[in-house]
Design an enzyme around this catalytic site. Sequence first.
Site, PDB file in Angstrom:
ATOM      1  N   GLN A 111       0.813  -1.220   0.000  1.00  0.00           N
ATOM      2  CA  GLN A 111       0.000   0.000   0.000  1.00  0.00           C
ATOM      3  C   GLN A 111       0.843   1.265   0.000  1.00  0.00           C
ATOM      4  O   GLN A 111       0.325   2.350  -0.264  1.00  0.00           O
ATOM      5  CB  GLN A 111      -0.940   0.018   1.218  1.00  0.00           C
ATOM      6  CG  GLN A 111      -1.986  -1.078   1.203  1.00  0.00           C
ATOM      7  CD  GLN A 111      -2.896  -0.966   2.389  1.00  0.00           C
ATOM      8  OE1 GLN A 111      -2.585  -1.464   3.465  1.00  0.00           O
ATOM      9  NE2 GLN A 111      -4.020  -0.282   2.228  1.00  0.00           N
ATOM     10  N   CYS A 140     -10.632   0.137   3.513  1.00  0.00           N
ATOM     11  CA  CYS A 140      -9.215   0.000   3.166  1.00  0.00           C
ATOM     12  C   CYS A 140      -8.670   1.366   2.776  1.00  0.00           C
ATOM     13  O   CYS A 140      -9.331   2.107   2.036  1.00  0.00           O
ATOM     14  CB  CYS A 140      -9.085  -0.971   1.994  1.00  0.00           C
ATOM     15  SG  CYS A 140      -7.380  -1.276   1.516  1.00  0.00           S
ATOM     16  N   HIS A 173      -6.971  -9.354   6.515  1.00  0.00           N
ATOM     17  CA  HIS A 173      -7.103  -8.279   5.524  1.00  0.00           C
ATOM     18  C   HIS A 173      -5.715  -7.810   5.064  1.00  0.00           C
ATOM     19  O   HIS A 173      -5.467  -7.658   3.862  1.00  0.00           O
ATOM     20  CB  HIS A 173      -7.900  -7.132   6.142  1.00  0.00           C
ATOM     21  CG  HIS A 173      -8.016  -5.901   5.296  1.00  0.00           C
ATOM     22  ND1 HIS A 173      -9.223  -5.420   4.839  1.00  0.00           N
ATOM     23  CD2 HIS A 173      -7.064  -5.042   4.824  1.00  0.00           C
ATOM     24  CE1 HIS A 173      -9.008  -4.325   4.112  1.00  0.00           C
ATOM     25  NE2 HIS A 173      -7.704  -4.071   4.100  1.00  0.00           N
TER      26      HIS A 173
HETATM   27 NI    NI Z   1      -6.447  -2.577   3.177  1.00  0.00          NI
END
Ligand code: NI
Length: 176
Positions: A54, A96, A138
């Site tokens: 991310q 998210c 997750h």
């Molecule tokens: Ni996420």
Amino acid sequence: MAILPIAKVGNPILRQLSKPVDPDVIGSRKFQEFLDDMFETMFHFEGIGLAAPQVARSEQVVVMECQGTDAIPRTVLINPKIIFYGPIKCEMWEGCLSIDNMRGKVVRPSMVRVQALDRKGVLQDIEANGLYAVCIQHEMDHLLGKLFIDRMADLSTLTQLEEFDAYWREESATVI
Ligand code: NI
């Protein structure tokens, strides 16, 4: 420390398999600073978990922390492996940091046992329940190139944040 930019859905790095971290680099100043940057970035954007892809780094690194009633201890998972899934499933709203302003319901095992290196490079064995277990799954999905929307049984609960606040907030969401 630095706040790192977040890769958003559509960025190909979110769909790649992450590489394991070489344990020899964990103790390096550069890697330790990267972990600190991940925590700072997660807190800045008010998430409770963040995976390295991310922040555009395709490596098997996850950080997590959440205070309050559903507390998650400060956790660093390097090269994590889930070695046991509990038999009971739970359904939770997930969000998210890579998918802005959306929530959706996901069913996952309510308990997992995970083995991973910590930030000192020491092997840890964690048994997690509830929100902690969901957050681990997750975040580890990010290391496999998976997002929570891939884990939704169907998309009928996919909800924009404004509508979530209007209709579903009392069920409580988890931004992970
Ligand atoms: Ni996420």
